[in-house]
Design a protein around this motif. Sequence first.
Motif, PDB file in Angstrom:
ATOM      1  N   GLY A  53     -33.343 -32.834 -11.815  1.00 56.58           N
ATOM      2  CA  GLY A  53     -34.136 -31.815 -12.303  1.00 56.58           C
ATOM      3  C   GLY A  53     -34.244 -31.627 -13.221  1.00 56.58           C
ATOM      4  N   ARG A  54     -33.567 -32.152 -14.597  1.00 56.55           N
ATOM      5  CA  ARG A  54     -33.526 -31.719 -16.155  1.00 56.55           C
ATOM      6  C   ARG A  54     -34.321 -32.158 -16.841  1.00 56.55           C
ATOM      7  NH1 ARG A  54     -27.770 -29.889 -18.026  1.00 56.55           N
ATOM      8  NH2 ARG A  54     -26.205 -29.247 -16.722  1.00 56.55           N
ATOM      9  N   VAL A  78     -38.413 -33.382 -12.049  1.00 57.55           N
ATOM     10  CA  VAL A  78     -38.423 -33.309 -11.081  1.00 57.55           C
ATOM     11  C   VAL A  78     -38.975 -34.654 -10.730  1.00 57.55           C
ATOM     12  CG1 VAL A  78     -38.723 -32.405  -8.839  1.00 57.55           C
ATOM     13  CG2 VAL A  78     -37.163 -30.963 -10.827  1.00 57.55           C
ATOM     14  N   GLN A 120     -38.362 -20.209 -17.536  1.00 59.41           N
ATOM     15  CA  GLN A 120     -37.379 -21.182 -17.692  1.00 59.41           C
ATOM     16  C   GLN A 120     -37.675 -21.214 -18.958  1.00 59.41           C
ATOM     17  OE1 GLN A 120     -36.267 -24.156 -15.627  1.00 59.41           O
ATOM     18  NE2 GLN A 120     -36.582 -23.302 -12.781  1.00 59.41           N
ATOM     19  N   GLU A 124     -37.501 -26.458 -21.129  1.00 61.50           N
ATOM     20  CA  GLU A 124     -37.998 -27.223 -19.112  1.00 61.50           C
ATOM     21  C   GLU A 124     -39.103 -27.340 -19.220  1.00 61.50           C
ATOM     22  OE1 GLU A 124     -34.653 -27.874 -17.316  1.00 61.50           O
ATOM     23  OE2 GLU A 124     -34.632 -28.800 -19.967  1.00 61.50           O
ATOM     24  N   LYS A 129     -45.070 -30.755 -15.378  1.00 62.88           N
ATOM     25  CA  LYS A 129     -43.819 -30.146 -14.492  1.00 62.88           C
ATOM     26  C   LYS A 129     -44.033 -28.325 -16.044  1.00 62.88           C
ATOM     27  CE  LYS A 129     -38.733 -28.957 -14.364  1.00 62.88           C
ATOM     28  NZ  LYS A 129     -38.457 -28.343 -14.998  1.00 62.88           N
ATOM     29  N   SER A 131     -42.180 -25.123 -14.769  1.00 63.43           N
ATOM     30  CA  SER A 131     -41.447 -24.418 -14.381  1.00 63.43           C
ATOM     31  C   SER A 131     -40.752 -23.257 -14.582  1.00 63.43           C
ATOM     32  CB  SER A 131     -39.900 -25.320 -14.650  1.00 63.43           C
ATOM     33  OG  SER A 131     -39.843 -26.901 -14.161  1.00 63.43           O
ATOM     34  N   SER A 162     -36.101 -24.381  -5.432  1.00 62.39           N
ATOM     35  CA  SER A 162     -34.292 -25.498  -5.359  1.00 62.39           C
ATOM     36  C   SER A 162     -33.452 -24.269  -5.541  1.00 62.39           C
ATOM     37  CB  SER A 162     -34.459 -26.420  -6.433  1.00 62.39           C
ATOM     38  OG  SER A 162     -35.458 -27.350  -6.421  1.00 62.39           O
ATOM     39  N   CYS A 166     -35.299 -21.556  -8.551  1.00 60.58           N
ATOM     40  CA  CYS A 166     -36.184 -22.621  -9.283  1.00 60.58           C
ATOM     41  C   CYS A 166     -37.671 -22.826  -8.904  1.00 60.58           C
ATOM     42  CB  CYS A 166     -35.472 -23.731 -10.163  1.00 60.58           C
ATOM     43  SG  CYS A 166     -33.919 -23.424 -11.093  1.00 60.58           S
ATOM     44  N   ASP A 168     -40.660 -25.224  -8.974  1.00 52.30           N
ATOM     45  CA  ASP A 168     -40.852 -26.125 -10.230  1.00 52.30           C
ATOM     46  C   ASP A 168     -42.855 -26.372  -9.318  1.00 52.30           C
ATOM     47  OD1 ASP A 168     -38.952 -26.721 -11.729  1.00 52.30           O
ATOM     48  OD2 ASP A 168     -38.244 -28.040 -10.207  1.00 52.30           O
ATOM     49  N   ASN A 205     -35.260 -30.260  -4.242  1.00 56.87           N
ATOM     50  CA  ASN A 205     -36.126 -31.148  -5.528  1.00 56.87           C
ATOM     51  C   ASN A 205     -35.451 -32.281  -4.460  1.00 56.87           C
ATOM     52  OD1 ASN A 205     -33.741 -31.533  -6.853  1.00 56.87           O
ATOM     53  ND2 ASN A 205     -34.711 -30.858  -8.993  1.00 56.87           N
TER      54      ASN A 205
HETATM   55  C1  GLC Z   1     -32.935 -28.569 -12.825  1.00 60.12           C
HETATM   56  C2  GLC Z   1     -34.534 -28.411 -14.064  1.00 60.12           C
HETATM   57  C3  GLC Z   1     -35.313 -26.808 -14.030  1.00 60.12           C
HETATM   58  C4  GLC Z   1     -35.763 -26.663 -12.409  1.00 60.12           C
HETATM   59  C5  GLC Z   1     -34.179 -27.353 -11.781  1.00 60.12           C
HETATM   60  C6  GLC Z   1     -34.413 -27.260  -9.982  1.00 60.12           C
HETATM   61  O1  GLC Z   1     -32.203 -27.413 -13.286  1.00 60.12           O
HETATM   62  O2  GLC Z   1     -33.368 -27.779 -15.556  1.00 60.12           O
HETATM   63  O3  GLC Z   1     -36.152 -27.070 -15.086  1.00 60.12           O
HETATM   64  O4  GLC Z   1     -36.920 -26.147 -12.270  1.00 60.12           O
HETATM   65  O5  GLC Z   1     -34.044 -28.154 -12.405  1.00 60.12           O
HETATM   66  O6  GLC Z   1     -35.749 -28.680  -9.975  1.00 60.12           O
END
Ligand code: GLC
Length: 423
Positions: A53-54, A78, A120, A124, A129, A131, A162, A166, A168, A205
């Motif tokens: 996801g990063r 993601v 976020q 990110e 994306k 987030s 997630s 989180c 997204d 995710n």
């Molecule tokens: C990672 C991402 C973040 C996202 C998460 C879940 O932590 O850095 O932006 O929301 O994954 O997908």
Amino acid sequence: MDRLDGHAHLMIVSDLDYTMVDHDDQENLSLLRFNALWESDYRHNSLVVFSTGRSPMMYKQLRKEKPLLTPDITIMSVGTEITYGESMVPDDGWEQYLNHKWDRDVVLEETAKFPQLSFQSSTEQRPHKVSFFIQKGYAEEVMKSLSELLVNRGLDVKIIYSGGICLDILPLGAGKGEALAYLHKKFKADGKLPTNTLVCGDSGNDTELFSVPDVYGVVVSNAHEELLKWYAQNSKDNPKIIHATERCAAGIIQAIGHFGIGPNISPRDVVNSGFKIKSFNPGHEIVMFYLLYERWRRAEVENSDLTIHNMISITHPSGILVHPSGVEHSILECIDTLVPCYGDKRGKQFRVWVDRVSSSQISSDSWLVKFDKWELSDEGRHCCLTTVLLNSKPETPKGFALVNVHQTWLDGYAAGDHTTWIF
Ligand code: GLC
Ligand code: MG
């Protein structure tokens, strides 16, 4: 993508946080076990894909902090960004494709209506994306309303929750599963579809990875509620998907064994290297050699003449080590230096691992093996690009000998205390 001549035997597609990387394991033991297994038995014929996801920035940060191998393909943000190889060449075609019915500004306008959503960090927020963080109790309701609003604005989006925190928002065609399906399609077009694909994950995710046709899947033991719930409802009776009893990378190794898709004994789990070989595998020998080196300095092997004899037995009498500083030593001399270092790293941070092992047979009796050798100690983490020339030597227990070891610093580390650097 073109590193292998034919199709991959196994393609592992793994999430990073709390799947490949166990953030609760300061020693990174399960990751190091996986690394040793991969470089010993899979690197030469298989592909490893990280699917995280990063964002690229946070992914690179993680690679600095943890002993992660170099993946063949990296899926980031993601499943909205795909890059190839160690130089991370982006797949622009994929990003173009994601523009379909996507407009970030509209997403920003509509999400602003929900005070439960908090942004976020800017790192990110990516082109495909957007987030947020949101408390568990609000998530379901906000996702439903938001999705209706965005459809009404003419967008096709996917909203993913997630880790119980989180949220997204991505184009509908994006996501980890879609990105993998896209890669499968590309491989198939080239006639290089991997024989087996194993997907590995722990959170929301990752869910769609398990729905890609024809894959094996492992939900690691420590998975989050949202993935466990999906698994219970959709995959409990699917024999190709398991919920491992082991955490993180140990769960991945467990799945390889469970599905019988290849070797599943990490060299790190082998205490006695069993000086008998079935067929010569240069990658395996390199992994075992550096493991012995690590264990010697951590005092995790017996300090016996036999251990030293074993080290000497894989050394060509005129073997040379070209130190990164340019100084040459005979390998036998290096082993002499190593003997009194027994246990000097006992109770201290000291790990050695290899990455990107590649070998080629250059004559009937010799192999050239190239790899990155990493060493982590209290003094920091350093990498040497290492080339080893191996010669077959049938009279030795291992059937080969180190002829030449040539090291170059990969990370600009040049000063340092070279006297403590042995291999
Ligand atoms: C990672 C991402 C973040 C996202 C998460 C879940 O932590 O850095 O932006 O929301 O994954 O997908
Ligand atoms: Mg994860």
